[in-house]
Design an enzyme around this catalytic site. Structure first.
Site, short mmCIF file in Angstrom:
data_model
loop_
_atom_site.label_atom_id
_atom_site.label_comp_id
_atom_site.label_asym_id
_atom_site.label_seq_id
_atom_site.Cartn_x
_atom_site.Cartn_y
_atom_site.Cartn_z
N THR A 173 29.25 -27.72 11.83
CA THR A 173 28.61 -28.37 10.68
C THR A 173 29.65 -28.82 9.65
O THR A 173 30.67 -28.16 9.48
CB THR A 173 27.58 -27.45 9.99
OG1 THR A 173 26.62 -27.03 10.93
CG2 THR A 173 26.87 -28.11 8.84
N ARG A 201 15.69 -28.75 19.33
CA ARG A 201 15.94 -27.69 18.34
C ARG A 201 16.47 -28.31 17.04
O ARG A 201 17.35 -29.15 17.05
CB ARG A 201 16.95 -26.71 18.92
CG ARG A 201 17.34 -25.57 17.95
CD ARG A 201 18.61 -25.89 17.19
NE ARG A 201 19.09 -24.75 16.42
CZ ARG A 201 20.12 -24.80 15.58
NH1 ARG A 201 20.78 -25.94 15.40
NH2 ARG A 201 20.51 -23.75 14.91
N VAL A 202 15.91 -27.87 15.92
CA VAL A 202 16.38 -28.34 14.61
C VAL A 202 16.88 -27.13 13.84
O VAL A 202 16.19 -26.10 13.78
CB VAL A 202 15.24 -29.05 13.84
CG1 VAL A 202 15.70 -29.42 12.43
CG2 VAL A 202 14.78 -30.29 14.60
N GLY A 203 18.06 -27.24 13.27
CA GLY A 203 18.64 -26.13 12.53
C GLY A 203 18.36 -26.21 11.05
O GLY A 203 17.43 -26.90 10.58
N ASP A 204 19.17 -25.51 10.28
CA ASP A 204 18.98 -25.43 8.83
C ASP A 204 19.42 -26.69 8.09
O ASP A 204 18.92 -26.99 7.00
CB ASP A 204 19.77 -24.24 8.27
CG ASP A 204 21.26 -24.36 8.57
OD1 ASP A 204 21.63 -24.65 9.73
OD2 ASP A 204 22.07 -24.18 7.63
N THR A 224 26.84 -23.73 6.46
CA THR A 224 27.33 -23.89 7.84
C THR A 224 27.18 -22.54 8.52
O THR A 224 27.41 -21.50 7.91
CB THR A 224 28.81 -24.32 7.87
OG1 THR A 224 29.34 -24.04 9.18
CG2 THR A 224 29.68 -23.62 6.84
N GLY A 225 26.77 -22.57 9.77
CA GLY A 225 26.64 -21.31 10.49
C GLY A 225 25.40 -21.29 11.35
O GLY A 225 24.90 -22.35 11.78
N HIS A 226 24.89 -20.11 11.61
CA HIS A 226 23.76 -19.93 12.52
C HIS A 226 22.48 -20.38 11.80
O HIS A 226 21.91 -19.65 10.98
CB HIS A 226 23.68 -18.47 12.94
CG HIS A 226 22.73 -18.23 14.06
ND1 HIS A 226 22.69 -17.06 14.77
CD2 HIS A 226 21.78 -19.02 14.61
CE1 HIS A 226 21.77 -17.13 15.70
NE2 HIS A 226 21.20 -18.31 15.61
N GLY A 227 22.04 -21.57 12.13
CA GLY A 227 20.98 -22.21 11.37
C GLY A 227 19.69 -21.43 11.29
O GLY A 227 19.03 -21.41 10.24
N1 GLY Z 1 24.10 -24.76 10.75
C1 GLY Z 1 23.89 -25.74 11.71
C2 GLY Z 1 22.91 -25.40 12.71
O1 GLY Z 1 22.66 -24.24 13.00
O2 GLY Z 1 22.33 -26.31 13.25
#
Ligand code: GLY
Length: 303
Positions: A173, A201-204, A224-227
């Site tokens: 990200t 899949r849609v993240g944060d 940025t990171g685990h959405g």
């Molecule tokens: N932070 C980006 C995602 O998880 O998609």
């Protein structure tokens, strides 16, 4: 004494791990991850110093990172389980609370600019998939082949993961937050999301309040990171609220990332600018490439 209403910008190129063979792992000043964030922050700061708005500055900074194949956004994005680049982005204007976002877009070179057009030329906040692509054509953004977004390096990573049946990485990200001379704030974030994610899949990143937020009364934030973890804790809005309650940008970033790690075992990072004071950042991963302006306009780039 510092003039904290001086223009300010901070950008990130993603939190995560560096492989031992990654030339950037040395932290050498010419490491690609540092060169790109520096260029993005310099361009954003140039716009701010000339009196441009925070919104224009964050869009310009994120476009540079989208076009740089080093980063997981735009060209060079991580690939989904089908081997496609599938992009998410958002932008928010802290002065008006207007915002725009796109999700799971496969044929746009600079999704952050499409997000801005969703904000400015539609009555919606978030467009996804084929509808976002159709809107892009309607507002004059040309289609690009998905193959043009897929770099050889990401293709090799995808092939290795597919062969091993390995899970995708969770990080990457790019993002920028800025404060302009008028004191207005803006945030923008763009990503290819998790490598090997399920298609759709849609993240944060494109979810306002999760990966992206800006409110002149609170702060501008890009994550940025685990959405999935950032969505669960609406991290961007939470961090902005902490600034609204009196935390410095640095304190708010630390508190929010600590919560991501402690409550959800999540990994990632944040950049923040408040209405006053210097930029803040925090991450609980080995690295987060970033670059930010000092009050005299000097740009500092760090891993
Ligand atoms: N932070 C980006 C995602 O998880 O998609």
């Amino acid at each position: 004494m510092q003039n904290h209403r001086a223009p300010a910008i901070i950008v990130h190129g993603g939190a995560g791990n560096l492989g031992a063979d990654d030339p950037a792992s040395s932290g050498a000043p010419d490491a690609p991850r540092l060169v790109g964030v520096r260029r993005a922050a310099e361009e954003g700061y140039r716009i701010l110093a000339q009196g441009g708005s925070a919104l224009v500055a964050v869009e310009a900074a994120v476009r540079i990172l989208e076009d740089d194949p080093t980063y997981n956004a735009g060209t060079g994005a991580a690939l989904n389980a089908d081997g496609d680049a599938e992009l998410d982005a958002a932008i928010m204007d802290g002065a008006t609370l207007r915002c725009g976002a796109v999700a799971a877009v496969k044929d746009v070179k600079n999704p952050v600019s499409l997000a801005r057009l969703v904000m400015e030329r539609s009555s919606h906040v978030l467009l996804a998939g084929p509808g976002a692509s159709r809107f892009a054509r309607d507002v004059g953004i040309p289609a690009v082949e998905n193959a043009a977004l897929r770099t050889a390096a990401q293709r090799a990573r995808w092939e290795a993961s597919a062969k091993l049946g390995a899970p995708g990485t969770k990080t990457g990200t790019v993002g920028a937050v800025a404060r302009d001379r008028a004191g207005h704030l803006a945030a923008a974030t763009s990503t290819g999301g998790m490598a090997m994610k399920l298609p759709g899949r849609v993240g944060d990143t494109p979810l306002i309040g999760a990966g992206t937020y800006a409110d002149d009364r609170l702060a501008a934030v890009s994550g940025t990171g685990h959405g999935e973890r950032f969505i669960q804790l609406t991290v961007a809005r939470h961090a902005a609220d902490l600034v609204g309650k009196g935390a410095t940008a640095a304190e708010a970033a630390q508190l929010a990332i600590h919560e991501v790690g402690e409550r959800l075992d999540g990994e990632g990072g944040l950049i923040i600018l408040g209405p006053n004071g210097p930029a803040g950042f925090a991450f609980n991963t080995p690295i987060m490439s970033r670059a930010y302006s000092l009050p005299d306009g000097t740009i500092v780039a760090e891993l």
